[in-house]
Design an enzyme around this catalytic site. Sequence first.
Site, short mmCIF file in Angstrom:
data_model
loop_
_atom_site.label_atom_id
_atom_site.label_comp_id
_atom_site.label_asym_id
_atom_site.label_seq_id
_atom_site.Cartn_x
_atom_site.Cartn_y
_atom_site.Cartn_z
N MET A 199 12.74 0.78 -6.41
CA MET A 199 11.43 0.15 -6.20
C MET A 199 11.56 -1.15 -5.40
SD MET A 199 8.61 -1.09 -9.01
CE MET A 199 8.46 0.52 -9.76
N LYS A 239 -7.92 -1.53 12.06
CA LYS A 239 -8.21 -1.14 10.68
C LYS A 239 -6.94 -1.22 9.83
CE LYS A 239 -7.46 3.55 12.28
NZ LYS A 239 -8.08 4.67 13.00
N ARG A 282 -13.85 15.79 11.69
CA ARG A 282 -13.71 14.66 10.78
C ARG A 282 -15.08 13.98 10.79
NH1 ARG A 282 -8.91 10.16 11.20
NH2 ARG A 282 -10.30 9.40 12.84
N TYR A 335 20.26 4.90 -8.67
CA TYR A 335 19.61 5.87 -9.55
C TYR A 335 20.09 7.28 -9.27
CZ TYR A 335 16.07 2.67 -11.46
OH TYR A 335 15.42 1.67 -12.12
C1 PLP Z 1 -7.51 4.95 14.18
C2 PLP Z 1 -8.42 5.30 15.30
C3 PLP Z 1 -8.06 4.98 16.61
C4 PLP Z 1 -6.68 4.51 17.00
O1 PLP Z 1 -5.80 5.61 16.91
P1 PLP Z 1 -4.22 5.49 17.26
O2 PLP Z 1 -3.75 6.89 17.15
O3 PLP Z 1 -3.64 4.60 16.22
O4 PLP Z 1 -4.11 4.92 18.62
C5 PLP Z 1 -9.02 5.18 17.60
N1 PLP Z 1 -10.22 5.71 17.31
C6 PLP Z 1 -10.58 6.05 16.04
C7 PLP Z 1 -11.93 6.62 15.79
C8 PLP Z 1 -9.69 5.87 15.00
O5 PLP Z 1 -10.03 6.23 13.76
#
Ligand code: PLP
Length: 332
Positions: A280, A22, A116, A232
């Site tokens: 930046m 992701k 969650r 800055y």
């Molecule tokens: C992001 C995520 C992972 C991977 O987690 P890491 O801590 O990056 O290894 C696995 N399962 C779910 C549901 C996630 O949201």
Amino acid sequence: MLANWRWLKRQGGAAACGAAIKANGYGLGSGEVMRRLLAAGCRDFFVSNWAEAMALEPLIGEGVSLSVLHGVREEDMAVALASRARPVLCTEGQIARWKEAGGGLCDVMVDTGMNRLGLDWRGDVSAQVAGLEVATLLSHLASADEDVPLSQVQLERFSALRGAVRAARYSLSNSAGICLGAAYAFDMTRPGIALYGGVPRTEAAGRIGQVVFPEAQVLQRRRVRAGDTIGYNATHRAAADMEIAVVNLGYADGYLRGFSGRGSMTVGDRHLPVVGRVSMDLTAVDVSGLPEVAEGDWLGVDYALAEAAAVSGLSQYELLTGLGARFDRIWR
Ligand SMILES: *Cc1c(COP(=O)(O)O)cnc(C)c1O
């Protein structure tokens, strides 16, 4: 990255080892990441939403799964039904929507204590998923990167779910969970951060290798006189005459201001401290005594994730996902 995936796979014993890709593969480029992991034998991939999935659709071949962790909203349905990716259904509403549409194979997320996404583990999950064709039943660990009782509690809750809810496979562990031992692996693990060089727990220290090595180019080298200030808000005052290099990297690239006066860059085996505030698009480093550093040279940015996190106050995840679009992502 592939060596990290292989190490993570070994920790899970007989379990398959998937990959969380992701957020554009944690900033590395999800297509490039997926192609490489596919070639290494990885078959199970996870993204957050359908826009991410669509970009990867051409890579979903026979025997490959791409799961969408946010499930299906109403506005996702047309795309989801036409896609070879499948949703991770998280709510009763999503389950009803998927069933109504005759969506077919899906995954289901159960919340075992993180609060969650997912169905509540206390509910009658078996009844809630009745009529679904569940490929993988998932849950997610809240605190696997710490030594706290919650991981064991979640493990017990998930083990009970495995006995009660029918699915082809069961999956609990992220990167940190994998380090807790093979008991947490079930049928498939889902590492993310450790693939990309994150060290989630001490068990992985020295095992997981750095993957991302940002570089920046020197735009100008200049002399700073004793008493003069740099950048800055003049946060750095030169105690003596010094030489600095100003490089084309800043917080708009994800090199956030937590590195101001704390980060470092490298030339050869020398570490050059960041002096003054990160701006930046520009950052200054001390090159006093290094006459060889010249305009046009490339400097390495010290970015070993555990160390860079400690220096900057950012998480290892933020360090990767913040890396901006101005970097060329070059795979070696
Ligand atoms: C992001 C995520 C992972 C991977 O987690 P890491 O801590 O990056 O290894 C696995 N399962 C779910 C549901 C996630 O949201």
